[in-house]
Design an enzyme around this catalytic site. Structure first.
Site, PDB file in Angstrom:
ATOM      1  N   LYS A 157       0.869  -1.185   0.000  1.00  0.00           N
ATOM      2  CA  LYS A 157       0.000   0.000   0.000  1.00  0.00           C
ATOM      3  C   LYS A 157       0.892   1.215   0.000  1.00  0.00           C
ATOM      4  CE  LYS A 157      -4.481   0.806   0.153  1.00  0.00           C
ATOM      5  NZ  LYS A 157      -5.572  -0.075  -0.306  1.00  0.00           N
TER       6      LYS A 157
HETATM    7  P1  NAD Z   1     -12.905   7.570  -2.810  1.00  0.00           P
HETATM    8  O1  NAD Z   1     -11.866   8.604  -2.619  1.00  0.00           O
HETATM    9  O2  NAD Z   1     -13.472   7.357  -4.162  1.00  0.00           O
HETATM   10  O3  NAD Z   1     -14.112   7.837  -1.804  1.00  0.00           O
HETATM   11  C1  NAD Z   1     -13.903   7.997  -0.433  1.00  0.00           C
HETATM   12  C2  NAD Z   1     -15.202   8.361   0.211  1.00  0.00           C
HETATM   13  O4  NAD Z   1     -15.008   8.466   1.618  1.00  0.00           O
HETATM   14  C3  NAD Z   1     -15.755   9.709  -0.260  1.00  0.00           C
HETATM   15  O5  NAD Z   1     -17.147   9.621  -0.441  1.00  0.00           O
HETATM   16  C4  NAD Z   1     -15.430  10.627   0.914  1.00  0.00           C
HETATM   17  O6  NAD Z   1     -16.327  11.710   1.036  1.00  0.00           O
HETATM   18  C5  NAD Z   1     -15.591   9.670   2.073  1.00  0.00           C
HETATM   19  N1  NAD Z   1     -14.943  10.178   3.273  1.00  0.00           N
HETATM   20  C6  NAD Z   1     -13.688  10.667   3.413  1.00  0.00           C
HETATM   21  N2  NAD Z   1     -13.496  11.128   4.661  1.00  0.00           N
HETATM   22  C7  NAD Z   1     -14.648  10.886   5.316  1.00  0.00           C
HETATM   23  C8  NAD Z   1     -15.089  11.136   6.630  1.00  0.00           C
HETATM   24  N3  NAD Z   1     -14.290  11.703   7.523  1.00  0.00           N
HETATM   25  N4  NAD Z   1     -16.363  10.787   6.968  1.00  0.00           N
HETATM   26  C9  NAD Z   1     -17.184  10.195   6.065  1.00  0.00           C
HETATM   27  N5  NAD Z   1     -16.818   9.937   4.813  1.00  0.00           N
HETATM   28  C10 NAD Z   1     -15.577  10.287   4.447  1.00  0.00           C
HETATM   29  O7  NAD Z   1     -12.272   6.207  -2.232  1.00  0.00           O
HETATM   30  P2  NAD Z   1     -12.674   4.723  -2.547  1.00  0.00           P
HETATM   31  O8  NAD Z   1     -11.729   4.197  -3.567  1.00  0.00           O
HETATM   32  O9  NAD Z   1     -14.138   4.620  -2.761  1.00  0.00           O
HETATM   33  O10 NAD Z   1     -12.274   4.009  -1.169  1.00  0.00           O
HETATM   34  C11 NAD Z   1     -13.148   3.917  -0.070  1.00  0.00           C
HETATM   35  C12 NAD Z   1     -12.714   2.763   0.821  1.00  0.00           C
HETATM   36  O11 NAD Z   1     -12.709   1.552   0.067  1.00  0.00           O
HETATM   37  C13 NAD Z   1     -11.301   2.877   1.394  1.00  0.00           C
HETATM   38  O12 NAD Z   1     -11.251   2.249   2.658  1.00  0.00           O
HETATM   39  C14 NAD Z   1     -10.474   2.067   0.416  1.00  0.00           C
HETATM   40  O13 NAD Z   1      -9.256   1.613   0.979  1.00  0.00           O
HETATM   41  C15 NAD Z   1     -11.433   0.941   0.138  1.00  0.00           C
HETATM   42  N6  NAD Z   1     -11.194   0.191  -1.088  1.00  0.00           N
HETATM   43  C16 NAD Z   1     -11.132   0.809  -2.294  1.00  0.00           C
HETATM   44  C17 NAD Z   1     -10.943   0.048  -3.440  1.00  0.00           C
HETATM   45  C18 NAD Z   1     -10.957   0.647  -4.812  1.00  0.00           C
HETATM   46  O14 NAD Z   1     -10.923  -0.119  -5.780  1.00  0.00           O
HETATM   47  N7  NAD Z   1     -11.057   1.956  -4.971  1.00  0.00           N
HETATM   48  C19 NAD Z   1     -10.768  -1.347  -3.332  1.00  0.00           C
HETATM   49  C20 NAD Z   1     -10.852  -1.942  -2.089  1.00  0.00           C
HETATM   50  C21 NAD Z   1     -11.069  -1.166  -0.973  1.00  0.00           C
END
Ligand code: NAD
Length: 420
Positions: free
Chosen positions: A106
């Site tokens: 990561k």
């Molecule tokens: P993203 O940046 O597209 O979205 C993140 C979201 O979290 C946004 O809606 C943002 O407003 C919200 N957020 C941020 N701070 C916040 C807070 N303090 N309170 C409430 N909401 C808050 O990111 P993503 O890619 O959708 O990732 C989200 C989660 O999923 C993370 O934990 C990431 O590690 C995990 N994840 C992502 C992927 C991927 O393919 N993108 C794969 C597996 C896991």
């Protein structure tokens, strides 16, 4: 919201629980307890006004015995060493659980991307990639998007990395990152992959639990890549979204929120706040939403001692990495709430990243049907495996998933040994 200082300790406690359960070989336990490499870079970037700033970037390579290191790059103001170490270890377990020939890594840069112009973000991304240099590579360590990054940043990373090679070698370095735009070598279906995989996983789990997705209700925390796709796909299955929360606030509507319409609103306005077809609600009210399913898809540790007793859902399906603290998980279990763990539920992202990497390697382009079909196959196999393990070992879903993953890595080490 989250206790970042303890995130690696939290990940380590999950590992210990599974290691104890399977009576993990002591040598393998020692090796897997810390990442193999911890890379920290401080790199300067020219700002739009001509001044210079130093940024701190991380790349933690937890383990590569199962294949090249693999894992996202996060741009967020709270990125820190313990957090990235935890996220890297979860990637190792995730790849092993899914049977994908990758390891776990990561990375991240400590910054709030909303405070920088697109030109500055491009220079930050390129400087970070250059600072990492040969610590990443198409057969060595392959980044992908995470919170605060997307296809745009991946294409900048790819292009910067490619510049370090002769023209004749460049094409084979394209797969140094996944999650790229389609035109730059991305895969169809990668954008929605994590949300899609989550719903494929929940399809299998709910059937097993005798629960109907059609006609059910759900609420989502985080309306970014994972949350918004999961919500839209759940809606397409006939479920109704009742509330959403992100960094701008919380909204709710007991009659339902159109997940597609909300996604269009968020794309335009940057968050859920002010969405006209729902009312603004407090965070406690959000967690107390009366719905069948909760999908945390924002940051870690949001399901914690102050929110666990509010949750009324039957299922918590973890779209985010590490959203549930171990204490909250115990509380939820006592209350009969099932937590479908991150390393299973959100593994659609790394799975389709693997498909993208394979397509790049073989100069192939798969159609969306093939991507979805393969993803469904991998998610179904892994979900059934976790359910079976849970029954066999009489343990919770996370420990079952971890036991399967760690057990596979143990087999690898026992056959290979350590050199010299
Ligand atoms: P993203 O940046 O597209 O979205 C993140 C979201 O979290 C946004 O809606 C943002 O407003 C919200 N957020 C941020 N701070 C916040 C807070 N303090 N309170 C409430 N909401 C808050 O990111 P993503 O890619 O959708 O990732 C989200 C989660 O999923 C993370 O934990 C990431 O590690 C995990 N994840 C992502 C992927 C991927 O393919 N993108 C794969 C597996 C896991």
């Amino acid at each position: 919201m989250s206790d970042h200082l303890n995130l690696f300790e939290m990940a380590s406690s999950q590992f210990k629980k599974a290691a104890d359960l399977i009576n993990l070989n002591p040598m393998v336990r020692t090796i897997l307890s810390e990442p193999q490499n911890e890379i920290i870079v401080n790199f300067p970037v020219t700002m739009d006004d001509g001044t210079h700033r130093l940024f701190k970037g991380y790349r933690i390579q937890h383990n590569n015995t199962h294949g090249p290191y693999k894992g996202g790059i996060r741009f967020h103001e709270s990125v820190n060493l313990a957090e990235v170490k935890a996220l890297a270890s979860w990637m190792t377990w995730k790849s092993a659980l899914m049977g994908i020939p990758f390891g776990g890594a990561k990375g991240g840069v400590t910054l709030n991307p909303r405070n920088f112009s697109p030109a500055e973000l491009q220079r930050i991304t390129r400087r970070f990639t250059y600072a990492l240099g040969n610590n990443i590579g198409p057969e060595y360590d392959i980044p992908a998007p995470d919170v605060g990054t997307g296809a745009r940043e991946m294409v900048w990373m790819m292009d910067t990395y490619m510049q370090m090679f002769n023209a004749s070698e460049r094409n084979q370095t394209r797969r140094v990152v996944t999650g790229k735009s389609l035109i730059n070598g991305g895969s169809l279906g990668r954008d929605k992959a994590t949300g899609q995989g989550l719903v494929f996983c929940f399809d299998v789990w709910s059937q097993h639990a005798g629960f109907e997705i059609k006609g059910s209700t759900f609420f989502v925390q985080g309306y970014g890549n994972v949350g918004s796709h999961a919500a839209r796909i759940m809606q397409a299955r006939g479920a109704r979204l009742l509330a959403a929360n992100d960094h701008t606030g919380s909204i709710g509507n007991a009659d339902g929120i159109d997940a597609e319409d909300l996604a269009a609103y968020v794309a335009q306005k940057g968050g859920v706040k002010g969405y006209p077809r729902a009312k603004e609600i407090a965070l406690t009210e959000f967690f107390h939403t009366k719905a069948d399913v909760f999908i945390p898809a924002a940051l870690e540790c949001t399901v914690n001692a102050s929110t666990d007793s509010l949750i009324q859902a039957k299922f918590v399906v973890e779209g985010a990495n590490g959203p549930t603290t171990p204490e909250a998980e115990q509380t939820l279990a006592k209350r009969g709430i099932t937590v479908i763990p991150d390393i299973l539920a959100n593994s659609g992202g790394v799975t389709v990243s693997y498909f993208e990497w394979v397509q790049n390697k073989n100069s192939e382009i798969w159609d969306l049907e093939k991507v979805d079909e393969e993803l469904n196959r991998v998610m179904t196999r892994a979900t059934l495996g976790v359910i079976q393990e849970m029954k066999a070992r009489k343990c919770d879903p996370r420990t079952a998933a971890m036991a399967l993953a760690v057990g596979r890595l143990e087999k690898i080490y026992m056959e290979r040994g350590i050199f010299p």
